[in-house]
Design a protein around this motif. Structure first.
Motif, mmCIF file in Angstrom:
data_model
loop_
_atom_site.group_PDB
_atom_site.id
_atom_site.type_symbol
_atom_site.label_atom_id
_atom_site.label_comp_id
_atom_site.label_asym_id
_atom_site.label_seq_id
_atom_site.Cartn_x
_atom_site.Cartn_y
_atom_site.Cartn_z
ATOM 1 N N UNK A 101 10.930 -19.498 49.935
ATOM 2 C CA UNK A 101 10.215 -19.135 51.156
ATOM 3 C C UNK A 101 8.742 -18.868 50.863
ATOM 4 N N UNK A 102 7.936 -18.965 51.923
ATOM 5 C CA UNK A 102 6.511 -18.618 51.810
ATOM 6 C C UNK A 102 6.366 -17.201 51.264
ATOM 7 N N UNK A 103 7.269 -16.340 51.675
ATOM 8 C CA UNK A 103 7.236 -14.954 51.210
ATOM 9 C C UNK A 103 7.336 -14.848 49.688
ATOM 10 N N UNK A 104 8.168 -15.699 49.083
ATOM 11 C CA UNK A 104 8.295 -15.664 47.625
ATOM 12 C C UNK A 104 6.967 -16.004 46.963
ATOM 13 N N UNK A 105 6.325 -17.019 47.526
ATOM 14 C CA UNK A 105 5.015 -17.424 47.021
ATOM 15 C C UNK A 105 4.013 -16.265 47.138
ATOM 16 N N UNK A 106 3.964 -15.644 48.332
ATOM 17 C CA UNK A 106 3.038 -14.534 48.566
ATOM 18 C C UNK A 106 3.303 -13.391 47.583
ATOM 19 N N UNK A 107 4.565 -13.066 47.393
ATOM 20 C CA UNK A 107 4.920 -11.972 46.478
ATOM 21 C C UNK A 107 4.462 -12.264 45.052
ATOM 22 N N UNK A 108 4.660 -13.488 44.621
ATOM 23 C CA UNK A 108 4.251 -13.842 43.262
ATOM 24 C C UNK A 108 2.742 -13.708 43.094
ATOM 25 N N UNK A 109 2.017 -14.294 44.041
ATOM 26 C CA UNK A 109 0.556 -14.198 43.979
ATOM 27 C C UNK A 109 0.129 -12.728 44.005
ATOM 28 N N UNK A 148 -10.178 -26.187 44.094
ATOM 29 C CA UNK A 148 -8.916 -25.753 43.500
ATOM 30 C C UNK A 148 -8.060 -24.946 44.471
ATOM 31 N N UNK A 149 -8.578 -23.831 44.952
ATOM 32 C CA UNK A 149 -7.756 -22.942 45.758
ATOM 33 C C UNK A 149 -7.336 -23.606 47.077
ATOM 34 N N UNK A 150 -8.329 -24.069 47.817
ATOM 35 C CA UNK A 150 -8.036 -24.586 49.154
ATOM 36 C C UNK A 150 -7.062 -25.756 49.130
ATOM 37 N N UNK A 151 -7.323 -26.713 48.269
ATOM 38 C CA UNK A 151 -6.476 -27.915 48.231
ATOM 39 C C UNK A 151 -5.005 -27.575 47.979
ATOM 40 N N UNK A 152 -4.782 -26.726 46.996
ATOM 41 C CA UNK A 152 -3.391 -26.416 46.642
ATOM 42 C C UNK A 152 -2.742 -25.509 47.679
ATOM 43 N N UNK A 153 -3.509 -24.565 48.144
ATOM 44 C CA UNK A 153 -3.016 -23.643 49.178
ATOM 45 C C UNK A 153 -2.578 -24.430 50.415
ATOM 46 N N UNK A 154 -3.382 -25.404 50.765
ATOM 47 C CA UNK A 154 -3.115 -26.228 51.950
ATOM 48 C C UNK A 154 -1.755 -26.911 51.840
ATOM 49 N N UNK A 155 -1.495 -27.512 50.683
ATOM 50 C CA UNK A 155 -0.214 -28.205 50.488
ATOM 51 C C UNK A 155 0.953 -27.244 50.675
ATOM 52 N N UNK A 156 0.789 -26.077 50.135
ATOM 53 C CA UNK A 156 1.858 -25.086 50.225
ATOM 54 C C UNK A 156 2.117 -24.691 51.671
ATOM 55 N N UNK A 205 5.159 -3.585 50.322
ATOM 56 C CA UNK A 205 6.291 -3.996 51.158
ATOM 57 C C UNK A 205 5.884 -4.082 52.632
ATOM 58 N N UNK A 206 5.237 -3.023 53.108
ATOM 59 C CA UNK A 206 4.812 -3.007 54.513
ATOM 60 C C UNK A 206 3.846 -4.146 54.810
ATOM 61 N N UNK A 207 2.911 -4.344 53.892
ATOM 62 C CA UNK A 207 1.884 -5.356 54.145
ATOM 63 C C UNK A 207 2.493 -6.755 54.173
ATOM 64 N N UNK A 208 3.399 -7.007 53.243
ATOM 65 C CA UNK A 208 4.036 -8.330 53.226
ATOM 66 C C UNK A 208 4.922 -8.516 54.455
ATOM 67 N N UNK A 209 5.607 -7.463 54.842
ATOM 68 C CA UNK A 209 6.407 -7.516 56.068
ATOM 69 C C UNK A 209 5.510 -7.849 57.262
ATOM 70 N N UNK A 210 4.394 -7.158 57.334
ATOM 71 C CA UNK A 210 3.401 -7.403 58.382
ATOM 72 C C UNK A 210 2.932 -8.856 58.371
ATOM 73 N N UNK A 211 2.598 -9.323 57.183
ATOM 74 C CA UNK A 211 2.089 -10.689 57.048
ATOM 75 C C UNK A 211 3.134 -11.719 57.475
ATOM 76 N N UNK A 212 4.365 -11.544 57.007
ATOM 77 C CA UNK A 212 5.404 -12.530 57.318
ATOM 78 C C UNK A 212 5.774 -12.516 58.797
ATOM 79 N N UNK A 213 5.853 -11.330 59.379
ATOM 80 C CA UNK A 213 6.118 -11.276 60.821
ATOM 81 C C UNK A 213 4.968 -11.880 61.619
ATOM 82 N N UNK A 214 3.761 -11.624 61.147
ATOM 83 C CA UNK A 214 2.601 -12.181 61.833
ATOM 84 C C UNK A 214 2.575 -13.690 61.796
ATOM 85 N N UNK A 215 3.044 -14.271 60.693
ATOM 86 C CA UNK A 215 2.975 -15.729 60.528
ATOM 87 C C UNK A 215 4.254 -16.447 60.956
ATOM 88 N N UNK A 216 5.314 -15.683 61.205
ATOM 89 C CA UNK A 216 6.595 -16.307 61.516
ATOM 90 C C UNK A 216 6.508 -17.190 62.761
#
Lengths: 220, 220
Positions: A101-109, A148-156, A205-216
DNA sequence: TTTAAAAATGAGTGAGTACTCACTTAAAAA
DNA sequence: TTTTTAAGTGAGTACTCACTCATTTTTAAA
């Protein structure tokens, strides 16, 4: 990790792959500290020399100008800041389902960059304080980001949008909202309110929850 | 709105309620422009005098030191930045149902601050660039924030949390996420990528949608 | 141990720096 | 009109700046 190691690790992107002399490292250490505290323009080379325990001339033996010394700090800091995106395997990992999931990616970063910011905070401060005043630094940032950042981020982002996992905002907006949310925490946590009694795990945890709900993606 | 007016409006919080002389305004204008471009420390009083078309001594007739000149710019900018929260009626308006939803409140603040940032961008740049280097400025920011912004913001958040409209995060987190999301847009829009082809209305809609979904209370 | 090369030194330099002050000009009060 | 006050001036002051370079110290090679 002792002092020499962290500096060398930060600087391993600096082109000159050889080791740094003891005095050279003292100079860089002192410069990072003082630039972070008072800013580049308000810090004199004589002060840096004094704090580093070297003669002023020694600074100019290693760096032709004061600005070259600044760039020797700022360039590796920029490259280390986006290091995960510089790795060749990075985007591939995503598509080979390293992240379900996108969330896994966000957590890793997040975790990866959290450690980085904690370790190199003064150098990062210098970067962001001086990027506003030096065109060379701003250009470096733009180049590294778009190449570097934009190109790869975009694909994801596109990948997870096609999976229907995140909203059909323009990719640029998704990237901006993601970076803004993560960087907003780091800025508040480490720069604006570093003395506040933070519960980093809970706030993440709260911030990622916020982010994922915002983008869902919402049902049509 | 001509040049004199915007400056006087910005400075109406500056204590000295009297009008500024023409030369004094030229000095402030020049100082704001040059501090924003090159930074406070890298800007000399002689340069400011030249750009303002006055003698260097004139600057020091009005401001005892260079730093006093900086504070004459930065203090009113801070106060204007949080102006909505300084109004007495502000919190009351919320409870008397001027805003039915948290979203209405966010929209009002957004539009209000959008106009402000657009108009006073250089002065705002100076504030955020210099707050890192001057303890007085940082203290001012902390005082104003805790005494005015935080207190009122807290009441508003609690009100809508009790209504079950937004998630039961700690108030501090809700405030941080709200400010971070709005300020993240402004920073990207006006500082980091001012030349990008922005659709401000659309980006506002997406960002507010993101924010509200992120903060929405989930069913148990 | 001698010699050559490299690294480090710190007094010196000229171009600024923030700030002062004796003076002129303009405006307002008497 | 005369006097008082304030605004504006710009050359001058003591000092700091980034940077240089002849000299000394340290390291390594012969």
């Amino acid at each position: 990790m002792n002092e020499e190691q962290w500096l060398e690790e930060l600087l391993k992107f600096n082109g000159e792959d050889g080791k740094l002399s003891e005095k050279q490292m003292k100079i860089l250490e002192a410069a990072i500290e003082m630039f972070a505290e008072k800013g580049y323009a308000a810090t004199s080379t004589s002060e840096i020399a004094k704090r580093a325990g070297v003669a002023e001339g020694t600074i100019f033996r290693h760096y032709k100008t004061k600005k070259e010394l600044l760039l020797a700090i700022v360039t590796p800091t920029l490259l280390q800041s986006v290091a995960p995106f510089l790795a060749k395997e990075f985007a591939k990992e995503v598509f080979e389902h390293q992240y379900e999931h996108y969330e896994d990616f966000v957590r890793t970063v997040w975790k990866n960059r959290y450690e980085f910011v904690k370790k190199y905070l003064p150098a990062i401060r210098v970067f962001w304080q001086e990027v506003a005043f030096h065109a060379e630094i701003k250009k470096q940032l733009e180049t590294v980001f778009t190449a570097h950042v934009y190109e790869k981020f975009k694909k994801i982002v596109l990948y997870f949008q096609e999976k229907g996992e995140i909203a059909d905002f323009p990719v640029e907006s998704v990237i901006r909202l993601t970076i803004t949310t993560i960087a907003g925490f780091f800025a508040t946590r480490f720069i604006i309110m570093p003395d506040y009694d933070w519960d980093d795990e809970a706030e993440m945890e709260r911030t990622i929850q916020f982010l994922m709900n915002g983008l869902r993606k919402k049902e049509a």
